[in-house]
Motif scaffolding. Structure first.
Motif, PDB file in Angstrom:
ATOM      1  N   PRO A  32       0.838  -1.198   0.000  1.00  0.00           N
ATOM      2  CA  PRO A  32       0.000   0.000   0.000  1.00  0.00           C
ATOM      3  C   PRO A  32       0.877   1.253   0.000  1.00  0.00           C
ATOM      4  N   GLY A  33       0.449   2.258  -0.706  1.00  0.00           N
ATOM      5  CA  GLY A  33       1.103   3.556  -0.594  1.00  0.00           C
ATOM      6  C   GLY A  33       2.060   3.933  -1.694  1.00  0.00           C
ATOM      7  N   VAL A  35       1.660   4.335  -5.065  1.00  0.00           N
ATOM      8  CA  VAL A  35       1.160   5.356  -5.990  1.00  0.00           C
ATOM      9  C   VAL A  35       1.053   6.697  -5.274  1.00  0.00           C
ATOM     10  N   SER A  36       0.587   6.651  -4.051  1.00  0.00           N
ATOM     11  CA  SER A  36       0.476   7.878  -3.269  1.00  0.00           C
ATOM     12  C   SER A  36       1.851   8.531  -3.098  1.00  0.00           C
ATOM     13  N   SER A  49       3.158   9.836  -6.634  1.00  0.00           N
ATOM     14  CA  SER A  49       2.411  10.976  -7.179  1.00  0.00           C
ATOM     15  C   SER A  49       2.581  12.207  -6.296  1.00  0.00           C
ATOM     16  N   THR A  50       2.687  11.999  -5.002  1.00  0.00           N
ATOM     17  CA  THR A  50       2.916  13.138  -4.111  1.00  0.00           C
ATOM     18  C   THR A  50       4.316  13.725  -4.350  1.00  0.00           C
TER      19      THR A  50
END
Lengths: 302, 302, 302, 302
Positions: free
Chosen positions: B32-33, B35-36, B39-40
């Motif tokens: 999890p995390g 892409v976040s 992209s961030t």
């Protein structure tokens, strides 16, 4: 073959696998930070992104479209809170958005006239578990398909139709759509024209199969006209129905080769196999929320 | 036709449009995390995501692959800092990653034997601006292609080859690859077998075109064997070269229909058109960093 | 590459193999006995049938079409007598017929405007020996293609054109057609409209490539309109030119898949590969006398 | 849907149209005069040639193959005399030949295991009148398909099978084939291997569907192996069964594109649509006497 028990098994398998699968569709003006905001949001919920597709018409001031499928434990318990919570992001970026859940099957109605082959293909794909939907009703202006539909335990309604009684017929149809709480309406070779009034009830929810590669041969008797023109390919097009005949947003098209030896009967036979697979694909993509309509075009996130 | 001036114009247009386009390829265990985080990161640099594709083998404990193309003003000034900065994220998620920049063209060498058609197709696509690369050298064990290559201002090296002098030949070839600082090596119908030694210099950098739909007809004379077997389709396969003959990761394949009337000469003619388009697509995708190799398979983010 | 020497070799091989190959095209009302009469005629000359294709629109009172390729020793010495002799059969069955000889190459002119890709494909196929024709002249309203044409020893004529000087331009073009004794005129992306007057000089002899799957997107800017309509397939059509724009008999069509990500530039790139192969096939079939025009349709004996 | 009444109507229409259609297949060494002899023979009987296809491997001393469909009033009354009469020509040219009559439907048996989709496609095509045959029996080693088969009035025999009782099983199957007087045996995903003994009873009469583009992935689990190899196309092949597993003469093949996202389940779904159409085409061509087997290849006169 006991279709019901087969479907029951299929739904069971599916519910185990898909109970926790959600989908998010987003449409908004393209701005920096959208993907970051959405993916960070999902991360906070400990959702795992399973599939993600996006499309920008133009990185400078165009539109942005996103489809994310995610897995989240106990999704159904959390979805309300999550949807409400997402509202903040949506407002910030002025998004159109839509959450859906694999386990909440769309309810499909199929309209058919005399020729059953597109209906049969859909029923076949559905029995195989390839169309994740509840087929809740079949409506026809002929009795021909009753047997095969009722054999699968699906209600069948015969409503004779012609252009003189169109309004009356459509009133009955709309009523049935409401009774069966229909989400998607598939015209599987339903040969009656629908009025703007009828269409306006179901925006981007009616899927039609047209028996030509649109925009060639709009209107009636496309195989006859394809024969007359001497084309070397014939095709089929599945599209959403709008008030402009055969002008709605195209979802899928395909073709097959033909040659001078193929008469109209032969073109129709070849065409049937194209129509079957084009309609089945379009319906499948719609059911999986893979299609976004923008103006008169579609974005299909295969 | 002045190819040079045409190419010059093309590069100029391209440099305006693409000067600020970067690409990021990522490969890591799925968690999890990701892409976040990515992209961030890009958002903090005010980079705009132009294109994004991802693939998870399995959301539970599988692998994760990502390709992002982004636009960032003054990219070339910022890229060093950005790459260094990204290291933190990469370490956290144990990523394999790679930044590349549209304006930094890969340097391509083409190897060819007697039949020039695949070479011609590549040169043609390149002149049209459809292959964003510098073709820095063509090497052949025949003189046939010299004219057309030199007419485009590309250096041509004739190195006669046969299996008895293979080691000597490859030594010369490797030396030329170093001199010309080659990133990609395309075997455009180069009919000599390469030694493991040679191949080991260029892992996942050598692209071959094989004239069958692999794994059918591995090895020599596939059209003759296709004719012998009486297949109704012939094909071509573009793949990365490994030490197992015709066993490397497949990038692209395509086919055409044939029938009993097609003799071997005819199969070869039809096959040529397949080989040309399959190789051109594979090279194009490689040049745009759309291909990720994993074990013996490819992920192609079209 | 010495194109001339290559072509010379090719012609030599061909002349050995094909010196004695004749072709007979027949069109007449369907009646019993036609095949018997024609095949018995050829037998009397000791000709061996190499290839034979026929088509009846309707065995009861329809039309009959026949293409026979035959091998006959010393064909060129016997052909005059044979043709005269055949007249008897032709009269009996009221046939339209036409003998041709593989060794008597058709004389082809190519018209091109700014974009050279269709021209290049034809020249490429021709150099490979896949188009059995003499390309006797290339005419363009731009200078761009001069280099590549003259490099192959083919005369290149630059005739600037626009709609105000159309008549004058066509006068020059017709004159050149006569001087070069042209049998076939290929419009390889020639972007000027031809007048009925011009077209009337070359009935069923002008082959055009249109950049859409006709009858969709008749007229100008088909890729732009395909983009606007949101089609999922784009195509190309090769047809004989008549006085109705894009309405002439279709020889060949093909398509490729596209999707929402493909902008107009991308559609044109994909389209180019379709146009190239569709035009090359149509020209090839025409040169081998495989195409019969009937009303506004073609019979193609592949 | 009353399949029986539909089929009855279809057969009636067909018998009117096809009662007088005969077909002649010829195979012999190529010599001058064959077409003349055959067409003159048919002319003497006042038969009208409806369709004619021929193929010569080599005009000089090769083999010659011919398929003629003809229309002859009161064909059934004249056929015996005609066949006897043809013997003279056949002897003169040392022909293998075979007359058949559209109205004398071939008798087809279908073998199926658990997965019904190929069976369903055949039944569907048959109900539509696209397979001109009598489906006289379905045999399965599972009970699954009984319902859908018996609903159409076709006898269904359940014969459990495994490799230990193969001989016993095949004995029962051969007996049924004899009882039902079967001409064609279609393996519509019958997952048991047949012994040479069994196969020898039905030379070039058993049609199988293999779920790969042969000769790739001969043998078991082709989709799993296609996945493992990372191919970009999957296919299916219909062929006559010989004693060499998956090595028999190929009748038809087709493919679909796949990509890295398609797991084995997905490959099988896509594959099903290919298998269905490939098998249906092959069976159709066989039933219309369009397939000639020569050594290990087929000539298919489409």
């Amino acid at each position: 073959m006991s279709a019901q028990s087969k479907i029951a098994t299929h739904l069971e398998e599916q519910s185990t696998a898909q109970r926790n699968i959600g989908r998010l569709l987003v449409k908004c003006s393209d701005k920096p930070g959208i993907v970051s905001a959405v993916s960070t949001f999902l991360l906070q919920y400990e959702a795992n992104i399973v599939e993600s597709s996006q499309y920008s018409t133009d990185p400078e001031g165009g539109m942005f479209y996103l489809r994310i499928a995610f897995h989240l434990d106990n999704l159904l318990d959390k979805k309300e809170e999550m949807e409400e919570d997402f509202n903040n992001i949506a407002e910030q970026y002025e998004m159109d958005y839509h959450f859906s859940y694999a386990v909440e099957l769309k309810r499909t109605a199929i309209f058919v006239s005399k020729e059953p082959y597109c209906l049969m293909e859909l029923l076949w794909e559905w029995q195989n578990g390839d169309l994740n939907t509840d087929i809740v009703v079949v409506i026809s202006n002929h009795e021909d398909a009753r047997g095969m539909v009722e054999a699968l335990g699906i209600p069948f309604h015969y409503i004779p139709a012609n252009k003189d009684i169109r309004q009356e017929v459509e009133k009955q149809q709309v009523k049935l759509m409401e009774e069966y709480d229909v989400d998607v309406l598939v015209l599987a070779r339903y040969m009656q024209i629908l009025t703007p009034e009828f269409v306006s009830h179901f925006p981007n929810q009616i899927i039609n199969i047209h028996h030509s590669f649109l925009p060639a041969f709009i209107g009636a008797r496309p195989y006859e006209r394809a024969f007359g023109r001497g084309v070397k390919l014939i095709g089929a097009t599945s599209h959403y129905v709008t008030n402009d005949l055969d002008e709605g947003p195209i979802i899928e098209q395909d073709i097959e080769r033909v040659d001078h030896r193929d008469d109209i009967v032969q073109l129709k036979k070849i065409g049937r196999t194209i129509e079957r697979r084009v309609l089945a694909r379009a319906v499948k993509w719609h059911l999986e929320d893979r299609v976004i309509v923008e103006n008169n075009k579609t974005i299909v996130f295969q």
